[in-house]
Design an enzyme around this catalytic site. Structure first.
Site, PDB file in Angstrom:
ATOM      1  N   CYS A  84       0.781  -1.251   0.000  1.00 43.74           N
ATOM      2  CA  CYS A  84       0.000   0.000   0.000  1.00 43.74           C
ATOM      3  C   CYS A  84       0.807   1.294   0.000  1.00 43.74           C
ATOM      4  O   CYS A  84       0.726   2.074  -0.937  1.00 43.74           O
ATOM      5  CB  CYS A  84      -0.942   0.030   1.197  1.00 43.74           C
ATOM      6  SG  CYS A  84      -2.091  -1.346   1.240  1.00 43.74           S
ATOM      7  N   HIS A 123      -1.466   6.736   2.067  1.00 41.01           N
ATOM      8  CA  HIS A 123      -1.490   5.790   3.173  1.00 41.01           C
ATOM      9  C   HIS A 123      -1.463   6.584   4.465  1.00 41.01           C
ATOM     10  O   HIS A 123      -0.624   7.444   4.632  1.00 41.01           O
ATOM     11  CB  HIS A 123      -0.303   4.824   3.115  1.00 41.01           C
ATOM     12  CG  HIS A 123      -0.540   3.631   3.974  1.00 41.01           C
ATOM     13  ND1 HIS A 123      -0.285   3.630   5.321  1.00 41.01           N
ATOM     14  CD2 HIS A 123      -1.083   2.429   3.690  1.00 41.01           C
ATOM     15  CE1 HIS A 123      -0.656   2.459   5.807  1.00 41.01           C
ATOM     16  NE2 HIS A 123      -1.140   1.717   4.839  1.00 41.01           N
TER      17      HIS A 123
END
Ligand SMILES: *[C@@H]1O[C@H](CO)[C@@H](O)[C@H](O)[C@H]1NC(C)=O
Ligand SMILES: *[C@@H]1O[C@H](CO)[C@@H](O)[C@H](O)[C@H]1NC(C)=O
Ligand SMILES: *[C@@H]1O[C@H](CO)[C@@H](O)[C@H](O)[C@H]1NC(C)=O
Ligand SMILES: *[C@@H]1O[C@H](CO)[C@@H](O)[C@H](O)[C@H]1NC(C)=O
Ligand SMILES: *[C@@H]1O[C@H](CO)[C@@H](O)[C@H](O)[C@H]1NC(C)=O
Ligand SMILES: *[C@@H]1O[C@H](CO)[C@@H](O)[C@H](O)[C@H]1NC(C)=O
Length: 550
Positions: free
Chosen positions: A87, A141
């Site tokens: 991610c 993120h």
């Protein structure tokens, strides 16, 4: 990264060249006329851990009518690859338009502005061009990787929104076979019994629709990014979606065994999956497992159900865009931060350099370009119920088979919206605030002639602490990274080389080769037959090697 000396003008058909692309040469992309269209809004939808298991990418099991409908009016990139299959590094890469070696983020532990360079982001570029920029859900993120602020205020005009019910995502909220609540991997739920009576992605859709209504009457165009949390684990989604995927209809991955020629360093031991209570109860051995067959089928079933749930969220958002009369003046981009292995070569989750982890859906709708400008009163994105859906009734959109990278998004979306396209980065670009390591894909939108560059390649990478899988192999901290796997995907091949890496100096030691992989994708799409040591491929290996060292 686009490398080309030869251009192939193909209409419809597309063939690989069955050789290694020629040496990189610079190129410019020319886009005819799109800049004149004025200030289109941008809706960027980012899914989490979604591989292209969608009807519009040819999947015959998954029911995704709303994303398929978007695709039918869009350019659909069938060979789009991320720069690192996890991610935070992937999101930071495509949102800054730079590769992980330039953001220096391979884990979750640093913020590029303080650790690498003060890079202008994609939303920031829109903000400074007069757009109202807004973030809903997981876009950057969260945490250190975006300075605990999702890069606000640099990237966003207003404070980013996070759904409150995400707090319960990893808690004991899943009903187990014993009737008790567990922190399980498989987590179909009765939403009314959930804390707050909702789920994170439902809240994100509501907030995004609220923002669309609010900005509709503003004199400035908007850039709205909506980051959905599904199908990321745990598979917590409304239980009715399970009915779309009867267990008896599920099959295993086509290649559920770990292939003999796979180097140990290439294998990711799917540690995050093992931590869930239902998986712990299976007593799966570390690092290779396997997971029992029946549970493998259930993981696949639950992943697909979570994808259909995501599809309904995207469908509601797009239908609201339509109802607000914005579908005629909004570019829609749909993508994901990386893929997810569903048992292919005995692996699960992301954390690797295989296509299953690196390939993502990329769908770009440009009103008036990829589809006719909708007339007032026309519905472009009517909500489609996956339970009513009859497959194969919509077009698959304009299929683009060229190999492209998510690092290309920054330049592409800028060009499509008529903004200044960030210039290509110089060799060392830590001091340059606005530049990109990607290329605009604008010319794939010119309707008259679909030019395909069959020599385009994608670069990706994945770090490891050691040659043998251990507990932090999926996600080593920067200081523990001693091997970097650099990977190139061309039209025909996937080539990966695992080489020495020094986390203190960020130096790569190309002479210190730990392992190599070469797969011929045309006959081995799942990448199970490693040709690296086969003598007749030595020349191919050499040429890919020379690219990496550049
Ligand atoms: C980083 O860039 C932002 C604008 O993009 C600017 O406001 C800020 O002052 C810069 N910070 C440094 C340390 O250069
Ligand atoms: C990151 O956040 C800290 C704490 O809020 C702040 O002091 C610092 O200036 C931020 N960094 C940047 C580059 O804005
Ligand atoms: C399950 O498979 C059967 C037999 O192929 C098929 O008729 C049925 O439609 C499938 N069910 C679903 C929900 O896809
Ligand atoms: C390739 O050859 C090297 C050197 O002999 C060896 O260490 C490695 O295990 C081989 N790899 C494969 C996939 O056979
Ligand atoms: C789990 O597996 C290990 C080794 O495979 C075995 O020794 C142990 O008894 C198992 N535990 C349970 C609870 O099944
Ligand atoms: C889009 O449609 C809305 C409502 O039909 C209309 O008010 C608006 O002017 C249209 N925008 C463009 C750019 O055509």
């Amino acid at each position: 990264m686009l490398v080309c000396l030869i251009w192939y003008a193909c209409i419809g058909a597309f063939a690989c060249l069955h050789n290694v692309p020629s040496m990189p040469a610079s190129r410019t992309r020319v886009l005819n006329g799109l800049q004149e269209k004025g200030s289109l809004n941008v809706l960027l939808i980012v899914a989490d851990d979604l591989r292209p298991s969608l009807g519009c990418f040819g999947d015959t099991v998954v029911k995704s009518p709303n994303i398929d409908q978007l695709a039918s009016k869009s350019n659909v990139f069938h060979n789009a690859f991320v720069q690192q299959a996890v991610c935070a590094p992937s999101r930071t890469s495509f949102l800054t338009g730079r590769r992980p070696d330039t953001t220096r983020l391979y884990d979750f532990g640093s913020y590029w502005r303080e650790h690498a360079g003060n890079y202008t982001t994609l939303p920031q570029h829109f903000k400074s061009s007069g757009y109202i920029t807004m973030s809903v859900g997981k876009v950057f993120h969260p945490g250190i990787a975006s300075n605990h602020s999702d890069d606000y205020p640099y990237s966003w005009s207003t404070r980013p929104y996070h759904p409150s019910s995400y707090e319960y995502e990893k808690k004991k909220v899943c009903k187990g076979e014993d009737g008790k609540l567990h922190a399980n991997l498989l987590c179909p739920v009765d939403v009314s019994e959930m804390p707050e009576g909702t789920l994170p992605d439902m809240q994100s859709t509501e907030e995004a629709v609220r923002l669309l209504k609010a900005v509709k009457h503003e004199s400035h165009p908007f850039f709205l990014a909506v980051g959905y949390h599904k199908p990321h684990i745990p598979f917590r989604y409304p239980q009715e979606f399970l009915k779309l995927y009867p267990l008896e209809n599920m099959t295993l991955a086509p290649d559920p065994e770990i292939p003999k020629g796979m180097p140990t360093v290439a294998y990711n031991p799917w540690t995050d999956i093992r931590k869930r209570e239902d998986v712990q109860a299976l007593n799966v051995s570390f690092p290779y497992g396997p997971i029992p067959r029946d549970f493998q089928l259930q993981i696949r079933q639950n992943y697909f159900a979570a994808v259909s749930y995501l599809d309904t969220q995207a469908g509601q958002l797009l239908s609201a865009l339509d109802d607000l009369g914005l579908a005629n003046e909004t570019i829609v981009v749909f993508t994901s931060d990386h893929g997810w292995s569903l048992g292919e070569h005995g692996e699960w989750a992301k954390y690797s350099n295989f296509d299953v982890a690196l390939r993502v859906p990329l769908i770009i709708y440009v009103p008036g370009t990829t589809a006719p400008t909708p007339k007032p009163g026309d519905k472009t994105f009517p909500f489609l119920d996956p339970f009513q859906h009859t497959p194969d009734t919509v077009s698959k959109g304009t299929v683009v088979r060229e190999v492209v990278e998510l690092v290309d998004l920054f330049a592409t979306v800028s060009e499509l919206a008529g903004l200044t396209v960030p210039p290509p980065c110089p060799d060392s670009s830590f001091h340059v605030e606005l530049c990109t390591e990607g290329f605009s894909l604008g010319d794939t939108f010119s309707a008259s002639e679909l030019k395909i560059n069959a020599e385009a390649i994608a670069y990706s990478q994945y770090p490891r602490p050691t040659d043998l899988p251990q507990h932090d192999s999926d996600l080593p901290l920067l200081r523990d990274i001693h091997i970097m796997g650099y990977s190139i995907r061309s039209c025909d091949y996937r080539y990966t080389e695992w080489v020495g890496f020094d986390p203190a100096s960020f130096r790569v030691h190309f002479q210190d080769v730990h392992a190599g992989e070469l797969y011929f994708v045309a006959t081995d799409p799942n990448q199970d037959k490693n040709l690296y040591n086969i003598t007749e491929y030595a020349g191919v290996v050499q040429r890919f090697r020379s690219y990496l060292q550049k």
